[in-house]
Enzyme design. Structure first.
Site, PDB file in Angstrom:
ATOM      1  N   ARG A  43      -6.061 -21.785  -6.123  1.00  0.00           N
ATOM      2  CA  ARG A  43      -6.686 -22.977  -5.746  1.00  0.00           C
ATOM      3  C   ARG A  43      -8.173 -22.705  -6.008  1.00  0.00           C
ATOM      4  NH1 ARG A  43     -10.003 -21.329  -3.223  1.00  0.00           N
ATOM      5  NH2 ARG A  43     -10.094 -20.459  -1.220  1.00  0.00           N
ATOM      6  N   GLU A  49     -16.353 -26.210   2.530  1.00  0.00           N
ATOM      7  CA  GLU A  49     -16.108 -24.833   2.788  1.00  0.00           C
ATOM      8  C   GLU A  49     -16.652 -24.440   3.975  1.00  0.00           C
ATOM      9  OE1 GLU A  49     -14.345 -22.977   0.447  1.00  0.00           O
ATOM     10  OE2 GLU A  49     -15.841 -23.913  -1.287  1.00  0.00           O
ATOM     11  N   ASP A  52     -12.119 -25.604   7.503  1.00  0.00           N
ATOM     12  CA  ASP A  52     -10.637 -26.026   7.718  1.00  0.00           C
ATOM     13  C   ASP A  52     -10.386 -25.364   9.163  1.00  0.00           C
ATOM     14  OD1 ASP A  52     -11.028 -23.642   6.552  1.00  0.00           O
ATOM     15  OD2 ASP A  52      -9.085 -23.305   5.657  1.00  0.00           O
ATOM     16  N   GLY A 143     -12.399 -15.771  -4.959  1.00  0.00           N
ATOM     17  CA  GLY A 143     -12.288 -16.761  -4.030  1.00  0.00           C
ATOM     18  C   GLY A 143     -11.441 -18.130  -4.661  1.00  0.00           C
ATOM     19  N   SER A 145      -8.122 -17.500  -4.007  1.00  0.00           N
ATOM     20  CA  SER A 145      -6.868 -17.779  -3.334  1.00  0.00           C
ATOM     21  C   SER A 145      -5.859 -16.787  -3.896  1.00  0.00           C
ATOM     22  CB  SER A 145      -6.294 -18.969  -2.947  1.00  0.00           C
ATOM     23  OG  SER A 145      -5.595 -18.949  -1.877  1.00  0.00           O
ATOM     24  N   ASP A 190      -5.506 -22.746   1.995  1.00  0.00           N
ATOM     25  CA  ASP A 190      -5.144 -22.268   1.058  1.00  0.00           C
ATOM     26  C   ASP A 190      -3.682 -22.021   0.672  1.00  0.00           C
ATOM     27  OD1 ASP A 190      -7.636 -21.314   0.951  1.00  0.00           O
ATOM     28  OD2 ASP A 190      -7.450 -19.294   1.156  1.00  0.00           O
TER      29      ASP A 190
END
Length: 458
Positions: A43, A49, A52, A143, A145, A190
């Protein structure tokens, strides 16, 4: 919202070159043919950023790069894992005793995380054995995922072998929780996009409860991913987990300042929710309550009225016990401003004004500045790559993923794409030390891909 279980598709393997090659390699390795295949995508997070795990929404899309696993259940209790990439050595273990070594984030441990998550969810004391061959084209530690895709793939493999059913949401939540077995205190973005992604649309992903909303991206632009070629493994460094802890501590100090029950608060979003105020107002509360100078553990204890021993045993994670300074003001400022940018990004996509691409680009630029200056999760190579992308026509560019290496994502007008790719390649990749393997020179436009799938041979 997608709540059904991941799709199962029947395919003619001979018509899919990658699946056919994987089948042939599996036969060469194990002397048999796979019973099924599982796919999970990587992803790219377009914006949002490091929010989450603070309770806030994110806005990712699945990329077309993915992981495939060919699987054969076997009657023994042995799990055998192999990888088409010779850099990742074979691994075998008993399927009845799953041991995950947090001190060594080796590739097979991510598979074990997904397997163990499903095993524990159903309360199973042992599992059937299986032979698995993994093939991935997501650049590792970039980065995008790749690690979480492997956890998700493994969870879906295990579920399929067991003949059980779970919804996409349940799978995402189990896999998010189980990745913590390897020591990464992530927030669930992710795994959620890996299962909930749909072709052609990005997703606004919200947590508690987990839900995903389609976000239609502007037709006149594409998103381009560029790999800085600096690798960063979240589980192998302390940067990521320290940021998680700084946000938790900031939430507790803000809650204490506003006379809330601070000991129950874990996330910055909880403070906002309990106060019932806007993100912009939370930024003002942060200005009042926290100071820009770093906090020592002793000062945090004074603010909360607890002892150092209580701080270490009740709040800090084991891997942050020895941290000497915590930057609470900067981290909270980033999270509240970034959470607001996510909502603005979605609103602009929905309203689609004439200058949509420019407005989205401005938000991405602001996001990168905040990641660089307030969250300190960039690196010189990422900053250089962002500058190059903007110089050659990106309306906006930012780091994506945890940072400290990995990739940038840029929004580029479709008409400028060909010259943009050529210029960025020349300016960044052709100047890199020639010892770097060419396959690390990842620079590609991508569109929103689909989520995790099970393939059966027709």
């Amino acid at each position: 919202m997608a709540t059904e279980s991941p799709a199962t598709r029947r395919v003619q393997v001979a018509e899919h070159p990658r699946l056919l090659k994987l089948k042939e390699m599996f036969n060469s390795k194990f002397g048999s043919i796979p019973k099924f295949y599982v796919r999970a995508p990587g992803r790219v997070n377009l914006i949002g950023e490091h929010v989450d795990y603070c309770g806030y929404s994110v806005l990712p899309m699945a990329v077309e790069q993915d992981l495939l696993i060919a699987v054969e259940p076997v009657k023994t209790c042995t799990l055998q894992l192999a990888n088409t990439n010779p850099l990742y050595p074979d691994f075998s273990t008993s399927a009845t005793t799953i041991q995950i070594d947090k001190t060594k984030p080796l590739w097979h441990n991510y598979f074990l995380c997904g397997l163990k998550g499903i095993q524990e969810h159903f309360g199973l004391s042992n599992l059937t054995g299986m032979n698995c061959l993994v093939d991935g084209n997501i650049p590792p530690s970039s980065g995008l995922s790749s690690s979480s895709a492997l956890v998700c793939c493994a969870g879906l493999v295990t579920l399929t072998v067991l003949g059980m059913n779970l919804s996409k949401v349940e799978l995402a939540e189990i896999c998010a929780k189980s990745e913590r077995y390897i020591g990464t205190e992530g927030g669930g973005m992710d795994q959620s996009i890996s299962f909930l992604a749909e072709e052609g649309t990005a997703k606004l992903i919200e947590f508690s409860p987990l839900r995903a909303t389609n976000v239609n991206l502007p037709s006149g632009a594409v998103f381009v991913i560029a790999n800085s070629c600096v690798e960063m493994n979240k589980a192998a460094t302390s940067h990521f987990n320290i940021r998680v802890m700084e946000c938790r501590l900031a939430a507790k100090l803000l809650a204490k300042y506003k006379s809330l029950q601070w000991d129950k608060v874990l996330q910055l979003e909880e403070v906002q929710a309990k106060l019932g105020i806007s993100l912009e107002e939370m930024l003002l509360v942060t200005e009042d309550a926290l100071h820009p100078e770093p906090y020592s553990p002793e000062e945090i204890c004074r603010c909360l009225g607890i002892t150092l021993e209580e701080l270490r045993t009740q709040i800090l994670s084991p891997n942050t016990h020895d941290v000497l300074i915590f930057k609470l003001y900067q981290r909270a400022k980033h999270v509240y401003s970034e959470a607001a940018r996510v909502l603005q990004f979605k609103k602009i996509c929905e309203e689609a004004p004439e200058n949509t691409v420019q407005l989205l680009g401005e938000l991405m630029n602001q996001s990168h500045m905040s990641c660089r200056d307030m969250y300190e999760c960039s690196c010189p190579e990422l900053d250089q790559l962002v500058d190059i992308c903007r110089k050659f026509g990106a309306e906006g560019s930012r780091l994506t993923g945890a940072g400290w290496g990995g990739c940038t994502v840029s929004i580029v007008a479709v008409d400028n794409l060909t010259s943009f790719l050529a210029n960025v390649h020349k300016a960044y990749y052709q100047r890199i030390d020639g010892s770097l393997a060419p396959e690390k020179h990842s620079l590609f436009a991508t569109k929103p891909g689909g989520g995790a799938l099970v393939f059966l041979e027709a």
